[in-house]
Design a protein around this motif. Structure first.
Motif, PDB file in Angstrom:
ATOM      1  N   ALA A   1       0.834  -1.206   0.000  1.00 60.22           N
ATOM      2  CA  ALA A   1       0.000   0.000   0.000  1.00 60.22           C
ATOM      3  C   ALA A   1       0.867   1.254   0.000  1.00 60.22           C
ATOM      4  CB  ALA A   1      -0.935  -0.001   1.198  1.00 60.22           C
ATOM      5  N   ILE A   2       1.963   1.245   0.771  1.00 58.28           N
ATOM      6  CA  ILE A   2       2.883   2.392   0.782  1.00 58.28           C
ATOM      7  C   ILE A   2       3.453   2.584  -0.618  1.00 58.28           C
ATOM      8  CG2 ILE A   2       5.061   3.303   1.691  1.00 58.28           C
ATOM      9  CD1 ILE A   2       2.833   3.340   3.783  1.00 58.28           C
ATOM     10  N   LYS A   3       3.867   1.498  -1.251  1.00 57.30           N
ATOM     11  CA  LYS A   3       4.416   1.569  -2.611  1.00 57.30           C
ATOM     12  C   LYS A   3       3.394   2.167  -3.574  1.00 57.30           C
ATOM     13  CE  LYS A   3       5.540  -1.448  -6.369  1.00 57.30           C
ATOM     14  NZ  LYS A   3       4.984  -2.656  -6.845  1.00 57.30           N
ATOM     15  N   ARG A   4       2.148   1.720  -3.481  1.00 63.38           N
ATOM     16  CA  ARG A   4       1.094   2.222  -4.370  1.00 63.38           C
ATOM     17  C   ARG A   4       0.775   3.686  -4.097  1.00 63.38           C
ATOM     18  NH1 ARG A   4      -3.903  -0.535  -4.382  1.00 63.38           N
ATOM     19  NH2 ARG A   4      -4.152   0.301  -6.474  1.00 63.38           N
ATOM     20  N   ILE A   5       0.842   4.101  -2.831  1.00 64.13           N
ATOM     21  CA  ILE A   5       0.631   5.515  -2.495  1.00 64.13           C
ATOM     22  C   ILE A   5       1.748   6.349  -3.117  1.00 64.13           C
ATOM     23  CG2 ILE A   5       0.734   7.205  -0.619  1.00 64.13           C
ATOM     24  CD1 ILE A   5      -0.803   5.095   1.104  1.00 64.13           C
ATOM     25  N   GLU A   6       2.991   5.924  -2.907  1.00 63.96           N
ATOM     26  CA  GLU A   6       4.133   6.679  -3.423  1.00 63.96           C
ATOM     27  C   GLU A   6       4.131   6.762  -4.950  1.00 63.96           C
ATOM     28  OE1 GLU A   6       7.264   5.905   0.239  1.00 63.96           O
ATOM     29  OE2 GLU A   6       7.713   5.026  -1.713  1.00 63.96           O
ATOM     30  N   ASN A   7       3.609   5.732  -5.608  1.00 64.75           N
ATOM     31  CA  ASN A   7       3.547   5.721  -7.074  1.00 64.75           C
ATOM     32  C   ASN A   7       2.291   6.395  -7.625  1.00 64.75           C
ATOM     33  OD1 ASN A   7       5.975   4.363  -7.293  1.00 64.75           O
ATOM     34  ND2 ASN A   7       5.021   2.355  -7.323  1.00 64.75           N
ATOM     35  N   GLY A   8       1.423   6.866  -6.715  1.00 61.49           N
ATOM     36  CA  GLY A   8       0.198   7.536  -7.144  1.00 61.49           C
ATOM     37  C   GLY A   8      -0.876   6.593  -7.636  1.00 61.49           C
ATOM     38  N   GLU A   9      -0.778   5.313  -7.296  1.00 58.67           N
ATOM     39  CA  GLU A   9      -1.733   4.312  -7.754  1.00 58.67           C
ATOM     40  C   GLU A   9      -2.865   4.066  -6.758  1.00 58.67           C
ATOM     41  OE1 GLU A   9       0.829   0.950  -8.183  1.00 58.67           O
ATOM     42  OE2 GLU A   9       1.888   1.812  -9.889  1.00 58.67           O
ATOM     43  N   ARG A  10      -2.777   4.662  -5.576  1.00 56.76           N
ATOM     44  CA  ARG A  10      -3.764   4.417  -4.521  1.00 56.76           C
ATOM     45  C   ARG A  10      -4.208   5.736  -3.923  1.00 56.76           C
ATOM     46  NH1 ARG A  10      -3.815   4.138   0.959  1.00 56.76           N
ATOM     47  NH2 ARG A  10      -4.930   2.494   2.043  1.00 56.76           N
ATOM     48  N   TYR A  11      -5.504   5.813  -3.648  1.00 56.13           N
ATOM     49  CA  TYR A  11      -6.025   7.001  -2.968  1.00 56.13           C
ATOM     50  C   TYR A  11      -5.547   7.005  -1.519  1.00 56.13           C
ATOM     51  CZ  TYR A  11      -9.149   7.287  -6.964  1.00 56.13           C
ATOM     52  OH  TYR A  11      -9.648   7.373  -8.233  1.00 56.13           O
ATOM     53  N   VAL A  12      -5.471   8.196  -0.924  1.00 51.70           N
ATOM     54  CA  VAL A  12      -5.070   8.350   0.477  1.00 51.70           C
ATOM     55  C   VAL A  12      -6.228   9.008   1.215  1.00 51.70           C
ATOM     56  CG1 VAL A  12      -3.391   9.400   2.047  1.00 51.70           C
ATOM     57  CG2 VAL A  12      -2.655   8.621  -0.214  1.00 51.70           C
TER      58      VAL A  12
END
Length: 80
Positions: free
Chosen positions: A49-60
């Motif tokens: 999830a951290i990886k996806r957040i950093e890559n802009g692939e996941r909402y926060v």
């Protein structure tokens, strides 16, 4: 169905800044260690999830954003 995205196509505005701040932490804190710090504050999140957040692939969520700001000792505005 319309998907909310930033102008650059990412799903959050804070991912790049979170990655930058994480890498500036002592001993270049890993995504796994950052996930553990978030977990200690009551949010169920993992390295992926951290990886996806950093890559802009996941909402926060706003709650997650507040926790990231607390971990990095910055304001929420600085993450945006």
């Amino acid at each position: 169905m319309f998907k909310h995205k930033a102008a650059d196509g990412t799903r959050n505005l804070c991912g790049k800044k979170i990655a930058q701040l994480r890498k500036a932490m002592p001993e270049r804190t890993s995504q796994r260690k950052l996930a553990e710090q978030v977990q200690l504050r009551g949010i169920d999140i993992d390295k992926t999830a951290i990886k996806r957040i950093e890559n802009g692939e996941r909402y926060v969520t706003d709650i997650e954003l507040k926790i990231f700001a607390d971990i990095f000792s910055v304001s929420v505005d600085e993450l945006l």
